[in-house]
Design an enzyme around this catalytic site. Structure first.
Site, PDB file in Angstrom:
ATOM      1  N   SER A  89       0.807  -1.211   0.000  1.00 18.51           N
ATOM      2  CA  SER A  89       0.000   0.000   0.000  1.00 18.51           C
ATOM      3  C   SER A  89       0.844   1.265   0.000  1.00 18.51           C
ATOM      4  CB  SER A  89      -0.928   0.008   1.223  1.00 18.51           C
ATOM      5  OG  SER A  89      -0.184  -0.193   2.410  1.00 18.51           O
ATOM      6  N   HIS A 104      -2.307  -2.788  -6.016  1.00 16.67           N
ATOM      7  CA  HIS A 104      -2.825  -2.423  -4.700  1.00 16.67           C
ATOM      8  C   HIS A 104      -4.342  -2.574  -4.697  1.00 16.67           C
ATOM      9  CE1 HIS A 104      -3.518   0.921  -1.485  1.00 16.67           C
ATOM     10  NE2 HIS A 104      -3.605  -0.292  -0.962  1.00 16.67           N
ATOM     11  N   GLU A 131      -5.139  -0.083  -7.707  1.00 17.94           N
ATOM     12  CA  GLU A 131      -4.066   0.833  -8.097  1.00 17.94           C
ATOM     13  C   GLU A 131      -2.962  -0.005  -8.739  1.00 17.94           C
ATOM     14  OE1 GLU A 131      -2.970   4.782  -5.690  1.00 17.94           O
ATOM     15  OE2 GLU A 131      -2.968   3.006  -4.433  1.00 17.94           O
ATOM     16  N   ASN A 146      -3.115   6.232  -0.655  1.00 16.43           N
ATOM     17  CA  ASN A 146      -2.666   6.463   0.713  1.00 16.43           C
ATOM     18  C   ASN A 146      -1.928   7.779   0.901  1.00 16.43           C
ATOM     19  OD1 ASN A 146      -3.719   4.282   2.215  1.00 16.43           O
ATOM     20  ND2 ASN A 146      -2.320   2.919   1.141  1.00 16.43           N
TER      21      ASN A 146
END
Length: 295
Positions: A118, A139, A151, A189
């Site tokens: 992540s 991800h 992702e 993130n």
């Protein structure tokens, strides 16, 4: 691609295995812990049964999905025939580098090696292999069988062909892939964790309580879950690890984790996984209440 290997049978690993298997891929789910593999299959079975209750899956499809998954405790055996290997181990850089060194040795030369990290650099992960062009980030979001986003992180050496294959494969398994470049935290993130961290600071500084902060974000910003509840869901230890990656990667104090978050992780209050974080889950997730510490 027909054969998929998933490394790690935790929340993300079993969700990834479930998803690929449901779409007809042969999946080897690899974990050194046999008990963890048993728990993973139990979780996958429970989630498939939930889909049946909702009317989105048949009993026959459930049995076919489970039949597509083989559990393996030996890494070499698990990956030697895989076309794609998705690593979903703990968010720890040393562990991931060790796994990718081994994968590079055990996997067939044409296999694509993907990480579900992540926040950790795909370029750094690829640097310990001899196939940087075939290393990429995938991800997935939690819960994997439900969430549409993937992702797709392109490292410095990742080839256009590898990126294309992974983007197309993601579509085949019902996901919506978004290509991003390899910088700390990627997109999801890099944006999400500072918001969660700011929510923790807002609590830490006494601006408002746990429920009040989450209610403002749910009702005022149309978030389905408040940031403190979401942090519990992700795992406070995972949030802390990602913030540390952001802080170190950018050298910007705005990414420094709130001391309250650090203390909670040190105290073992990691959210749902430990039974308590900002909320108390002793009576189950649906009966969660604000933790006594914050009343």
């Amino acid at each position: 691609m027909k054969n998929i290997a998933v490394i790690g049978s935790g929340t993300m690993g079993n969700g990834i295995a479930h998803t690929f298997a449901q779409f007809g891929y042969q999946v080897k789910l690899v974990d050194i812990n046999l008990d963890a593999l048993g728990r993973a299959i139990a979780t996958i079975t429970k989630n498939l049964e939930r889909q049946i209750v909702k009317g989105t899956l048949t009993e026959e499809a459930k049995e076919a999905t489970l039949a597509n998954i083989t559990t393996v405790t030996d890494l070499q055996t698990g990956v030697e025939n895989a076309d794609l290997i998705v690593e979903a181990a703990t968010e720890n850089i040393e562990l991931k580098l060790k796994i990718f060194k081994d994968l590079d040795q055990f996997a067939k030369p044409e296999a694509i090696l993907a990480s579900n990290t992540s926040s950790i650099s795909i370029t750094q992960i690829a640097s310990v292999t001899n196939r940087g062009d075939k290393v990429i980030g995938m991800h997935f979001m939690n819960p994997v069988p439900v969430m549409k986003l993937v992702e797709v992180i392109k490292g410095y050496a990742t080839s256009d062909d590898t990126t294309f294959q992974v983007m197309e494969l993601s579509k085949v398994i019902g996901k919506i892939p978004v290509e991003v470049n390899d910088y700390p935290g990627f997109v999801a993130n890099r944006i999400l964790m500072p918001m969660i961290n700011e929510a923790v600071y807002t609590l830490h500084e006494g601006v408002a309580g746990v429920d009040e902060i989450d209610t403002v974000m749910k009702l005022g910003m149309a978030h389905p879950m408040g940031p403190l509840q979401l942090a519990d869901f992700i795992g406070l230890d995972v949030c802390l690890a990602i913030l540390n990656v952001l802080n170190q990667g950018f050298g910007n104090p705005k990414y420094a984790p709130c001391p309250l978050l650090v203390n909670m992780v040190m105290a073992g209050k990691k959210g749902i996984k430990s039974g308590e974080g900002f909320y108390d889950y002793s009576n189950g997730i649906k009966e969660a209440k604000v933790a006594a510490k914050f009343l």
